[in-house]
Design a protein around this motif. Structure first.
Motif, short mmCIF file in Angstrom:
data_model
loop_
_atom_site.label_atom_id
_atom_site.label_comp_id
_atom_site.label_asym_id
_atom_site.label_seq_id
_atom_site.Cartn_x
_atom_site.Cartn_y
_atom_site.Cartn_z
N GLY A 98 0.84 -1.20 0.00
CA GLY A 98 0.00 0.00 0.00
C GLY A 98 0.87 1.24 0.00
N ASN A 99 0.62 2.13 -0.94
CA ASN A 99 1.31 3.42 -1.00
C ASN A 99 0.32 4.47 -0.51
N TRP A 100 0.53 4.91 0.72
CA TRP A 100 -0.45 5.84 1.32
C TRP A 100 -0.28 7.27 0.84
N LYS A 101 0.78 7.51 0.08
CA LYS A 101 1.04 8.86 -0.46
C LYS A 101 0.98 9.91 0.65
N MET A 102 0.52 11.13 0.33
CA MET A 102 0.49 12.17 1.36
C MET A 102 -0.89 12.19 2.04
N GLY A 116 11.37 6.22 -7.16
CA GLY A 116 11.05 6.59 -8.53
C GLY A 116 9.58 6.54 -8.88
N HIS A 117 8.71 6.71 -7.88
CA HIS A 117 7.29 6.77 -8.20
C HIS A 117 7.06 7.90 -9.22
N SER A 118 6.11 7.71 -10.10
CA SER A 118 5.92 8.71 -11.18
C SER A 118 5.61 10.10 -10.61
N GLU A 119 4.98 10.14 -9.43
CA GLU A 119 4.72 11.46 -8.83
C GLU A 119 6.02 12.12 -8.39
N ARG A 120 6.98 11.33 -7.95
CA ARG A 120 8.30 11.88 -7.59
C ARG A 120 9.04 12.30 -8.87
N TYR A 179 5.33 -1.88 -12.04
CA TYR A 179 4.96 -1.30 -13.33
C TYR A 179 3.66 -0.52 -13.15
N GLU A 180 3.77 0.79 -13.27
CA GLU A 180 2.62 1.65 -13.06
C GLU A 180 2.45 2.61 -14.24
N PRO A 181 1.58 2.28 -15.18
CA PRO A 181 1.32 3.22 -16.27
C PRO A 181 0.76 4.52 -15.66
N TRP A 224 -0.97 6.91 -16.73
CA TRP A 224 -2.36 7.23 -17.07
C TRP A 224 -3.36 6.36 -16.31
N ALA A 225 -2.86 5.37 -15.62
CA ALA A 225 -3.76 4.48 -14.84
C ALA A 225 -3.76 4.84 -13.36
N ILE A 226 -2.85 5.73 -12.94
CA ILE A 226 -2.74 6.03 -11.51
C ILE A 226 -3.83 7.01 -11.08
N GLY A 227 -4.67 6.56 -10.18
CA GLY A 227 -5.71 7.41 -9.62
C GLY A 227 -6.80 7.80 -10.60
N THR A 228 -6.89 7.13 -11.73
CA THR A 228 -7.84 7.53 -12.77
C THR A 228 -9.01 6.57 -12.92
N GLY A 263 0.68 -1.65 -10.78
CA GLY A 263 0.04 -0.58 -10.00
C GLY A 263 -0.67 0.39 -10.92
N GLY A 264 -1.75 0.98 -10.40
CA GLY A 264 -2.55 1.93 -11.17
C GLY A 264 -4.01 1.51 -11.13
N SER A 265 -4.78 2.16 -10.23
CA SER A 265 -6.21 1.89 -10.09
C SER A 265 -6.52 0.42 -9.78
N VAL A 266 -5.66 -0.22 -9.00
CA VAL A 266 -5.99 -1.58 -8.54
C VAL A 266 -7.07 -1.47 -7.47
N LYS A 267 -8.13 -2.24 -7.65
CA LYS A 267 -9.29 -2.23 -6.75
C LYS A 267 -9.66 -3.68 -6.45
N ALA A 307 0.74 -6.25 -6.32
CA ALA A 307 0.28 -4.91 -6.70
C ALA A 307 0.85 -3.85 -5.78
N LEU A 308 1.02 -2.66 -6.36
CA LEU A 308 1.28 -1.46 -5.57
C LEU A 308 -0.02 -0.66 -5.63
N VAL A 309 -0.61 -0.46 -4.47
CA VAL A 309 -1.97 0.06 -4.40
C VAL A 309 -1.97 1.45 -3.76
N GLY A 310 -2.61 2.42 -4.40
CA GLY A 310 -2.70 3.76 -3.84
C GLY A 310 -4.03 3.96 -3.12
N GLY A 311 -4.99 4.54 -3.82
CA GLY A 311 -6.28 4.91 -3.21
C GLY A 311 -6.93 3.79 -2.41
N ALA A 312 -6.95 2.59 -2.97
CA ALA A 312 -7.65 1.48 -2.30
C ALA A 312 -6.87 0.95 -1.09
P1 PGA Z 1 -3.76 4.24 -7.35
O1 PGA Z 1 -2.21 4.62 -7.13
O2 PGA Z 1 -3.93 2.83 -6.86
O3 PGA Z 1 -4.51 5.24 -6.52
O4 PGA Z 1 -4.02 4.38 -8.81
C1 PGA Z 1 -1.19 3.68 -7.37
C2 PGA Z 1 0.15 4.30 -7.09
O5 PGA Z 1 0.34 5.48 -7.38
O6 PGA Z 1 1.05 3.62 -6.59
#
Ligand code: PGA
Length: 255
Positions: free
Chosen positions: A9-13, A98-102, A170-172, A174-178, A215-219, A235-240
């Motif tokens: 889980g990537n809790w981000k900020m 190296g997260h894409s947001e970084r 592997y996190e496309p 365009w799939a992150i948080g979308t 990773g990228g919108s895994v639910k 998976a690397l999971v953000g929002g969920a």
């Molecule tokens: P997301 O984020 O699951 O919210 O799309 C994934 C991530 O940025 O690692």
């Protein structure tokens, strides 16, 4: 070759230290009846690491701890930065690098990613190295060469012992948080290419041990499809990951 599934889980900020402690305890409650062989990792912000680490230790939770970034130097005049050895001191196991947001907002390059990957290993932790393409890159059919270059540069100069422990996410972008995702087959194609690239660098036996996450919108609704793919090892999971029930459902889907 059996690779152990990993759900991180990537809790981000998100989450204060207190909120993080509650979240990890909720997660432990939800997972208490789970006996599958899945490695579970949580990644709070720096300010939550100590508290979450303490909860994991005191409650004897079978959970790994990840930081979301670090500097490559072990100390120095780098105001605001955190050194790998400071994370080791908090019993951190993994560092997301190296997260894409970084890369997008903080000027991370393949070169700094590589420095961080090496520094994380030197300190005794394991990097979760993130790679992935923009939509424009995908539309111009350059995903493979773009991601391959990220892997070649980011994972360069490791010992075979280090390389085989590597986790690549592997996190496309365009799939992150979308809410959009590639098809599981297409995610697997890139995951396989990533493994082949590691194989070219360090040999096939090493590549067979490296875990490649999607990773990228895994639910909970789509996780199982990705996990069914042979080259996707978790998976690397953000929002969920910010809700105990949805993260637990994703962990369950990985067994
Ligand atoms: P997301 O984020 O699951 O919210 O799309 C994934 C991530 O940025 O690692």
């Amino acid at each position: 070759m059996e690779r152990r599934m990993l759900v991180a889980g990537n809790w981000k900020m998100y989450t204060t230290a207190g909120e993080g402690a509650v979240l990890v305890q909720d997660l432990a409650d939800e997972l208490s009846s789970f006996d599958g062989d899945v490695e579970v990792v949580v990644g709070p912000p720096f300010t939550g690491l100590k508290t979450v680490s303490t909860v994991i230790e005191l409650d004897h939770l079978e959970m790994g701890l990840a930081a979301q970034d670090c500097h490559w130097e072990s100390e120095g005049a780098f105001t605001g930065a955190i050194a790998p050895r400071m994370l080791v001191d908090l019993r951190v196991d993994y560092v997301i690098v190296g997260h894409s947001e970084r890369r997008e907002y903080f000027g991370e390059t393949n070169e700094t990613v590589n420095k961080k990957v090496k520094a994380v290993y030197s300190a005794g932790m394991v990097p979760i190295m993130c790679v992935g393409e923009t939509l424009a890159t995908r539309d111009s059919l350059e995903t493979d060469s773009f991601v391959r270059d990220q892997v070649l540069a980011g994972a360069a100069g490791l010992t075979p012992e280090q390389a085989e422990q590597l986790v690549v996410a592997y996190e496309p972008i365009w799939a992150i948080g979308t809410g959009r995702t590639p098809t599981p087959e297409s995610a697997n194609d890139v995951a396989r290419m990533i493994r082949a690239t590691i194989g070219a660098m360090y040999g096939p036996p090493v590549a067979m041990k490296v875990r490649v996450l999607y990773g990228g919108s895994v639910k909970p609704e789509n996780a199982r499809m990705f996990f069914a793919e042979p080259d996707v090892d978790g998976a690397l999971v953000g929002g969920a990951a910010l809700k105990a029930d949805s993260f637990t459902d994703i962990v369950r889907a990985a067994q």
